[in-house]
Design a protein around this motif. Sequence first.
Motif, PDB file in Angstrom:
ATOM      1  N   ASN A   1       0.809  -1.219   0.000  1.00 16.46           N
ATOM      2  CA  ASN A   1       0.000   0.000   0.000  1.00 16.46           C
ATOM      3  C   ASN A   1       0.841   1.267   0.000  1.00 16.46           C
ATOM      4  OD1 ASN A   1      -2.330  -1.525   0.091  1.00 16.46           O
ATOM      5  ND2 ASN A   1      -2.419  -1.522   2.330  1.00 16.46           N
ATOM      6  N   ILE A   2       2.156   1.130  -0.079  1.00 14.53           N
ATOM      7  CA  ILE A   2       3.024   2.300  -0.024  1.00 14.53           C
ATOM      8  C   ILE A   2       3.116   2.952  -1.402  1.00 14.53           C
ATOM      9  CG2 ILE A   2       5.392   3.086   0.329  1.00 14.53           C
ATOM     10  CD1 ILE A   2       5.670   0.942   2.476  1.00 14.53           C
ATOM     11  N   HIS A   3       2.826   4.241  -1.468  1.00 17.83           N
ATOM     12  CA  HIS A   3       2.869   4.987  -2.716  1.00 17.83           C
ATOM     13  C   HIS A   3       3.971   6.042  -2.730  1.00 17.83           C
ATOM     14  CE1 HIS A   3      -0.816   3.040  -3.911  1.00 17.83           C
ATOM     15  NE2 HIS A   3      -1.359   3.380  -2.765  1.00 17.83           N
ATOM     16  N   LEU A   4       4.575   6.281  -1.594  1.00 18.96           N
ATOM     17  CA  LEU A   4       5.643   7.269  -1.500  1.00 18.96           C
ATOM     18  C   LEU A   4       6.550   6.865  -0.345  1.00 18.96           C
ATOM     19  CD1 LEU A   4       7.090  10.055  -1.790  1.00 18.96           C
ATOM     20  CD2 LEU A   4       5.259  11.008  -0.366  1.00 18.96           C
ATOM     21  N   MET A   5       7.864   6.955  -0.573  1.00 22.26           N
ATOM     22  CA  MET A   5       8.819   6.775   0.499  1.00 22.26           C
ATOM     23  C   MET A   5       9.804   7.934   0.455  1.00 22.26           C
ATOM     24  SD  MET A   5       9.551   2.752   0.997  1.00 22.26           S
ATOM     25  CE  MET A   5       9.912   3.170   2.703  1.00 22.26           C
ATOM     26  N   ALA A   6      10.315   8.297   1.618  1.00 23.47           N
ATOM     27  CA  ALA A   6      11.151   9.489   1.676  1.00 23.47           C
ATOM     28  C   ALA A   6      12.154   9.419   2.815  1.00 23.47           C
ATOM     29  CB  ALA A   6      10.277  10.730   1.846  1.00 23.47           C
ATOM     30  N   TRP A   7      13.194  10.197   2.668  1.00 24.16           N
ATOM     31  CA  TRP A   7      14.134  10.488   3.748  1.00 24.16           C
ATOM     32  C   TRP A   7      13.985  11.969   4.100  1.00 24.16           C
ATOM     33  CZ3 TRP A   7      16.870   6.926   6.348  1.00 24.16           C
ATOM     34  CH2 TRP A   7      17.070   5.680   5.754  1.00 24.16           C
ATOM     35  N   LEU A   8      13.801  12.232   5.373  1.00 21.25           N
ATOM     36  CA  LEU A   8      13.721  13.597   5.867  1.00 21.25           C
ATOM     37  C   LEU A   8      14.746  13.722   6.992  1.00 21.25           C
ATOM     38  CD1 LEU A   8      10.573  12.377   5.398  1.00 21.25           C
ATOM     39  CD2 LEU A   8      10.132  14.842   5.527  1.00 21.25           C
ATOM     40  N   ARG A   9      15.085  14.945   7.345  1.00 19.36           N
ATOM     41  CA  ARG A   9      16.072  15.138   8.413  1.00 19.36           C
ATOM     42  C   ARG A   9      15.678  16.332   9.275  1.00 19.36           C
ATOM     43  NH1 ARG A   9      20.988  17.024   4.343  1.00 19.36           N
ATOM     44  NH2 ARG A   9      20.111  19.075   3.797  1.00 19.36           N
ATOM     45  N   GLN A  10      16.151  16.295  10.500  1.00 19.59           N
ATOM     46  CA  GLN A  10      15.911  17.407  11.421  1.00 19.59           C
ATOM     47  C   GLN A  10      17.198  17.704  12.172  1.00 19.59           C
ATOM     48  OE1 GLN A  10      12.565  17.007  14.102  1.00 19.59           O
ATOM     49  NE2 GLN A  10      12.465  19.227  14.331  1.00 19.59           N
ATOM     50  N   ALA A  11      17.715  18.886  11.919  1.00 23.64           N
ATOM     51  CA  ALA A  11      18.920  19.339  12.602  1.00 23.64           C
ATOM     52  C   ALA A  11      18.534  20.023  13.908  1.00 23.64           C
ATOM     53  CB  ALA A  11      19.688  20.308  11.710  1.00 23.64           C
ATOM     54  N   PRO A  12      19.451  20.090  14.856  1.00 27.72           N
ATOM     55  CA  PRO A  12      19.146  20.741  16.136  1.00 27.72           C
ATOM     56  C   PRO A  12      18.673  22.176  15.943  1.00 27.72           C
ATOM     57  CG  PRO A  12      21.226  19.569  16.269  1.00 27.72           C
ATOM     58  CD  PRO A  12      20.810  19.522  14.837  1.00 27.72           C
ATOM     59  N   GLY A  13      17.531  22.486  16.550  1.00 21.45           N
ATOM     60  CA  GLY A  13      17.003  23.835  16.479  1.00 21.45           C
ATOM     61  C   GLY A  13      16.350  24.209  15.164  1.00 21.45           C
ATOM     62  N   LYS A  14      16.210  23.238  14.276  1.00 27.60           N
ATOM     63  CA  LYS A  14      15.617  23.527  12.960  1.00 27.60           C
ATOM     64  C   LYS A  14      14.393  22.651  12.722  1.00 27.60           C
ATOM     65  CE  LYS A  14      19.856  25.107  10.706  1.00 27.60           C
ATOM     66  NZ  LYS A  14      20.734  24.955   9.515  1.00 27.60           N
ATOM     67  N   GLU A  15      13.593  23.060  11.759  1.00 28.56           N
ATOM     68  CA  GLU A  15      12.426  22.283  11.389  1.00 28.56           C
ATOM     69  C   GLU A  15      12.846  21.063  10.553  1.00 28.56           C
ATOM     70  OE1 GLU A  15       9.068  25.842  11.251  1.00 28.56           O
ATOM     71  OE2 GLU A  15       9.529  24.697   9.463  1.00 28.56           O
ATOM     72  N   ARG A  16      12.009  20.059  10.585  1.00 27.10           N
ATOM     73  CA  ARG A  16      12.249  18.882   9.765  1.00 27.10           C
ATOM     74  C   ARG A  16      12.150  19.261   8.292  1.00 27.10           C
ATOM     75  NH1 ARG A  16       8.930  13.765  11.603  1.00 27.10           N
ATOM     76  NH2 ARG A  16      10.156  14.247  13.460  1.00 27.10           N
ATOM     77  N   GLU A  17      13.030  18.731   7.452  1.00 27.17           N
ATOM     78  CA  GLU A  17      13.003  19.056   6.032  1.00 27.17           C
ATOM     79  C   GLU A  17      13.104  17.784   5.196  1.00 27.17           C
ATOM     80  OE1 GLU A  17      16.264  21.077   4.217  1.00 27.17           O
ATOM     81  OE2 GLU A  17      17.776  20.058   5.445  1.00 27.17           O
ATOM     82  N   GLY A  18      12.446  17.821   4.068  1.00 29.50           N
ATOM     83  CA  GLY A  18      12.526  16.702   3.135  1.00 29.50           C
ATOM     84  C   GLY A  18      13.852  16.703   2.418  1.00 29.50           C
ATOM     85  N   VAL A  19      14.432  15.515   2.267  1.00 31.47           N
ATOM     86  CA  VAL A  19      15.738  15.379   1.624  1.00 31.47           C
ATOM     87  C   VAL A  19      15.596  14.676   0.269  1.00 31.47           C
ATOM     88  CG1 VAL A  19      18.036  14.355   1.808  1.00 31.47           C
ATOM     89  CG2 VAL A  19      16.909  15.298   3.847  1.00 31.47           C
ATOM     90  N   ALA A  20      14.975  13.512   0.260  1.00 32.53           N
ATOM     91  CA  ALA A  20      14.864  12.725  -0.969  1.00 32.53           C
ATOM     92  C   ALA A  20      13.581  11.908  -0.922  1.00 32.53           C
ATOM     93  CB  ALA A  20      16.067  11.807  -1.141  1.00 32.53           C
ATOM     94  N   TYR A  21      12.905  11.837  -2.069  1.00 29.23           N
ATOM     95  CA  TYR A  21      11.618  11.166  -2.183  1.00 29.23           C
ATOM     96  C   TYR A  21      11.654  10.205  -3.362  1.00 29.23           C
ATOM     97  CZ  TYR A  21       9.740  14.787   0.899  1.00 29.23           C
ATOM     98  OH  TYR A  21       9.499  15.616   1.964  1.00 29.23           O
ATOM     99  N   ILE A  22      10.908   9.102  -3.211  1.00 29.64           N
ATOM    100  CA  ILE A  22      10.753   8.178  -4.320  1.00 29.64           C
ATOM    101  C   ILE A  22       9.316   7.678  -4.352  1.00 29.64           C
ATOM    102  CG2 ILE A  22      11.564   6.179  -2.977  1.00 29.64           C
ATOM    103  CD1 ILE A  22      12.828   5.149  -5.624  1.00 29.64           C
TER     104      ILE A  22
END
Length: 131
Positions: free
Chosen positions: A30-51
């Motif tokens: 049932n998975i239609h999207l997979m991704a890597w996201l990251r969160q640095a100290p003191g920063k908001e989570r951000e998308g890095v790579a999507y497939i």
Amino acid sequence: QVQLVESGGGSVQAGGSLRLSCVVSGYTGNIHLMAWLRQAPGKEREGVAYIYPDDGTTLYTDSVTGRFTISKDDAKSTLSLQMNNLETEETAIYYCAAETRIARTAYARRLGVSYSDLSWWGQGTQVTVSP
């Protein structure tokens, strides 16, 4: 239910490489999207790579284009992120995530790497890049 377990984080000097892995289990069909996201100290989570497994489309945030590669091995039920020429500001917790909601996947395609409201998340793996 989808379970995601990341590994491969660690410490590396600037300019070095790491490969993150995410083992996927559960209702993976049932998975239609997979991704890597990251969160640095003191920063908001951000998308890095999507497939998007349905058609193989990949997306990257501008800062990693040409250095990071996202890939999926269906035989091993694994999502990977090869990271080369790492920079100190890329120190963060890296998360593997998956989306199973069809409507949300369509919405994600419009937002690109700005989409972060995925349904399923791993626990995260720490990446530390030193000068």
